[in-house]
Design a protein around this motif. Structure first.
Motif, PDB file in Angstrom:
ATOM      1  N   LEU A  84      94.011  55.034   6.138  1.00 50.06           N
ATOM      2  CA  LEU A  84      93.817  55.558   4.807  1.00 50.06           C
ATOM      3  C   LEU A  84      93.072  54.664   3.892  1.00 50.06           C
ATOM      4  O   LEU A  84      92.180  54.764   2.915  1.00 50.06           O
ATOM      5  CB  LEU A  84      94.981  56.067   4.236  1.00 50.06           C
ATOM      6  CG  LEU A  84      95.421  57.343   4.848  1.00 50.06           C
ATOM      7  CD1 LEU A  84      96.643  57.765   4.160  1.00 50.06           C
ATOM      8  CD2 LEU A  84      94.476  58.375   4.732  1.00 50.06           C
ATOM      9  N   ASN A  85      93.107  53.513   4.079  1.00 51.02           N
ATOM     10  CA  ASN A  85      92.717  52.230   3.152  1.00 51.02           C
ATOM     11  C   ASN A  85      91.427  52.328   3.140  1.00 51.02           C
ATOM     12  O   ASN A  85      90.453  51.736   2.251  1.00 51.02           O
ATOM     13  CB  ASN A  85      93.338  50.729   3.436  1.00 51.02           C
ATOM     14  CG  ASN A  85      93.218  50.468   4.959  1.00 51.02           C
ATOM     15  OD1 ASN A  85      92.796  51.205   5.839  1.00 51.02           O
ATOM     16  ND2 ASN A  85      93.539  49.200   5.176  1.00 51.02           N
ATOM     17  N   THR A  86      90.553  52.852   4.301  1.00 48.91           N
ATOM     18  CA  THR A  86      89.071  52.771   4.419  1.00 48.91           C
ATOM     19  C   THR A  86      88.760  54.187   4.238  1.00 48.91           C
ATOM     20  O   THR A  86      87.611  54.530   4.337  1.00 48.91           O
ATOM     21  CB  THR A  86      88.584  52.218   5.711  1.00 48.91           C
ATOM     22  OG1 THR A  86      89.189  53.038   6.696  1.00 48.91           O
ATOM     23  CG2 THR A  86      88.977  50.847   5.943  1.00 48.91           C
ATOM     24  N   ALA A  87      89.571  54.928   3.831  1.00 52.15           N
ATOM     25  CA  ALA A  87      89.313  56.563   3.650  1.00 52.15           C
ATOM     26  C   ALA A  87      88.032  56.870   2.829  1.00 52.15           C
ATOM     27  O   ALA A  87      87.237  57.494   3.017  1.00 52.15           O
ATOM     28  CB  ALA A  87      90.176  57.312   3.570  1.00 52.15           C
ATOM     29  N   SER A  88      88.249  56.038   1.538  1.00 48.89           N
ATOM     30  CA  SER A  88      87.338  56.564   0.634  1.00 48.89           C
ATOM     31  C   SER A  88      85.774  56.028   1.028  1.00 48.89           C
ATOM     32  O   SER A  88      84.702  56.474   0.605  1.00 48.89           O
ATOM     33  CB  SER A  88      87.641  55.960  -0.779  1.00 48.89           C
ATOM     34  OG  SER A  88      87.906  54.670  -0.552  1.00 48.89           O
ATOM     35  N   SER A  89      85.609  54.954   1.887  1.00 47.65           N
ATOM     36  CA  SER A  89      84.283  54.363   2.045  1.00 47.65           C
ATOM     37  C   SER A  89      83.954  55.029   3.303  1.00 47.65           C
ATOM     38  O   SER A  89      82.570  55.139   3.647  1.00 47.65           O
ATOM     39  CB  SER A  89      84.357  52.999   2.102  1.00 47.65           C
ATOM     40  OG  SER A  89      85.433  52.628   3.007  1.00 47.65           O
ATOM     41  N   THR A  90      84.746  55.545   4.409  1.00 42.63           N
ATOM     42  CA  THR A  90      84.222  56.020   5.469  1.00 42.63           C
ATOM     43  C   THR A  90      84.140  57.566   5.910  1.00 42.63           C
ATOM     44  O   THR A  90      83.600  58.072   6.749  1.00 42.63           O
ATOM     45  CB  THR A  90      84.920  55.302   6.848  1.00 42.63           C
ATOM     46  OG1 THR A  90      86.388  55.608   6.598  1.00 42.63           O
ATOM     47  CG2 THR A  90      84.929  53.751   6.518  1.00 42.63           C
ATOM     48  N   LEU A  91      85.039  58.117   4.992  1.00 40.76           N
ATOM     49  CA  LEU A  91      85.297  59.600   5.254  1.00 40.76           C
ATOM     50  C   LEU A  91      84.916  60.585   4.397  1.00 40.76           C
ATOM     51  O   LEU A  91      85.159  61.829   4.378  1.00 40.76           O
ATOM     52  CB  LEU A  91      86.818  59.744   5.531  1.00 40.76           C
ATOM     53  CG  LEU A  91      87.415  59.252   6.744  1.00 40.76           C
ATOM     54  CD1 LEU A  91      89.065  59.192   6.697  1.00 40.76           C
ATOM     55  CD2 LEU A  91      86.949  59.605   8.239  1.00 40.76           C
ATOM     56  N   SER A  92      84.142  60.075   3.190  1.00 40.78           N
ATOM     57  CA  SER A  92      83.887  61.075   2.237  1.00 40.78           C
ATOM     58  C   SER A  92      82.398  61.718   2.648  1.00 40.78           C
ATOM     59  O   SER A  92      81.842  61.150   3.603  1.00 40.78           O
ATOM     60  CB  SER A  92      83.832  60.415   0.896  1.00 40.78           C
ATOM     61  OG  SER A  92      82.820  59.351   0.984  1.00 40.78           O
TER      62      SER A  92
ATOM     63  N   PRO B 158      87.993  62.406  -0.591  1.00 38.92           N
ATOM     64  CA  PRO B 158      87.670  62.284   0.811  1.00 38.92           C
ATOM     65  C   PRO B 158      88.213  63.199   1.836  1.00 38.92           C
ATOM     66  O   PRO B 158      89.275  63.388   1.685  1.00 38.92           O
ATOM     67  CB  PRO B 158      87.869  60.689   1.166  1.00 38.92           C
ATOM     68  CG  PRO B 158      87.990  60.013   0.035  1.00 38.92           C
ATOM     69  CD  PRO B 158      88.537  60.954  -1.184  1.00 38.92           C
ATOM     70  N   ILE B 159      87.610  63.876   2.574  1.00 40.42           N
ATOM     71  CA  ILE B 159      88.019  64.896   3.524  1.00 40.42           C
ATOM     72  C   ILE B 159      88.391  64.171   4.623  1.00 40.42           C
ATOM     73  O   ILE B 159      87.734  63.472   5.348  1.00 40.42           O
ATOM     74  CB  ILE B 159      86.960  65.851   3.599  1.00 40.42           C
ATOM     75  CG1 ILE B 159      86.559  66.809   2.524  1.00 40.42           C
ATOM     76  CG2 ILE B 159      87.141  66.955   4.890  1.00 40.42           C
ATOM     77  CD1 ILE B 159      85.219  67.527   2.514  1.00 40.42           C
ATOM     78  N   LEU B 160      89.687  64.454   5.056  1.00 40.75           N
ATOM     79  CA  LEU B 160      90.249  63.827   6.469  1.00 40.75           C
ATOM     80  C   LEU B 160      90.071  64.671   7.591  1.00 40.75           C
ATOM     81  O   LEU B 160      89.921  64.380   8.640  1.00 40.75           O
ATOM     82  CB  LEU B 160      91.764  63.547   6.085  1.00 40.75           C
ATOM     83  CG  LEU B 160      91.969  62.448   4.928  1.00 40.75           C
ATOM     84  CD1 LEU B 160      93.484  62.475   4.786  1.00 40.75           C
ATOM     85  CD2 LEU B 160      91.333  61.206   5.318  1.00 40.75           C
TER      86      LEU B 160
END
Ligand code: GRF
Length: 199
Positions: free
Chosen positions: A191-199, A147-149
């Motif tokens: 970050l714990n939701t990064a994969s679901s919200t930021l990809s 996922p891109i931050l």
């Protein structure tokens, strides 16, 4: 205070920028240790800033897994909240990625998903694009595929060499990295939701 471990292979100019930002009393994160896969020039920055460092030489291990296990042991001593790959020129083994991701981030000198891999700057030049960029991502099991931050465009100039283009990308990488670490530390970037919200 967010504690950060930084892993490098090279000159560590991005590491140095993070060390400079993190010594400001208002910055909400501290670099607690710097690690390298070789006798990297950038380890001198850690010494200058009084930050402990360690080296886990790649060539002393006969597999990625064995190298990664030792790296994991060294990191565990410092129980970092976040691990930053800042020019580490090795893929981490899946077990170590699983242990730290999404608290494991990487800077990359291209506008991902364009030009992933070890030669992002060279590949952008070879493709003849007029703009490339810099990215900060969460590390997953792929190559620069997490996922891109944060990311930003950087123009490619007609007479650019790999060196001149990389020299213009790096300051952007540094700015993005420092801002991402700050936002992770304040909770602005969870970050714990990064994969679901930021990809
Ligand atoms: C950075 O562009 C990083 O993204 C890339 O290698 C460079 C590291 O530079 N993978 P430095 O060691 O921080 O000077």
């Amino acid at each position: 205070m967010l504690t950060v471990a930084v892993l490098i292979s090279g000159t560590g100019s991005n590491l140095r920028a993070l060390l400079e930002a993190a010594r400001h009393p208002d910055f909400p994160a501290r670099v607690v240790v710097v690690g390298a896969d070789r006798d990297a020039d950038g380890l001198a920055h850690a010494e200058e800033f009084g930050i402990p460092s360690f080296t886990v030489p790649w060539h002393e291990h006969d597999s990625r897994e064995s190298w990664g296990e030792e790296l994991g042991r060294q990191l565990a001593v410092w129980t970092p909240d976040l691990v930053v790959l800042s020019g580490l020129m090795r893929l981490l083994p899946p077990a170590l990625v699983a242990e730290y991701s999404p608290r494991l981030i990487n800077t990359h000198p291209a506008y991902l998903p364009e030009f992933p891999g070890a030669h992002g700057v060279r590949d952008a030049l070879a493709a003849g694009v007029t703009e490339t960029g810099a990215s900060v991502i969460v590390v997953d099991d792929g190559v620069d595929s997490g996922p891109i931050l944060a990311q930003e465009r950087v123009p490619v100039l007609p007479d650019d060499s790999e060196h001149s283009l990389h020299d213009r990308i790096k300051p952007v990488e540094r700015r993005l990295l420092i801002d991402v670490v700050r936002r992770i530390a304040t909770g602005e970037l969870p970050l714990n939701t990064a994969s679901s919200t930021l990809s």
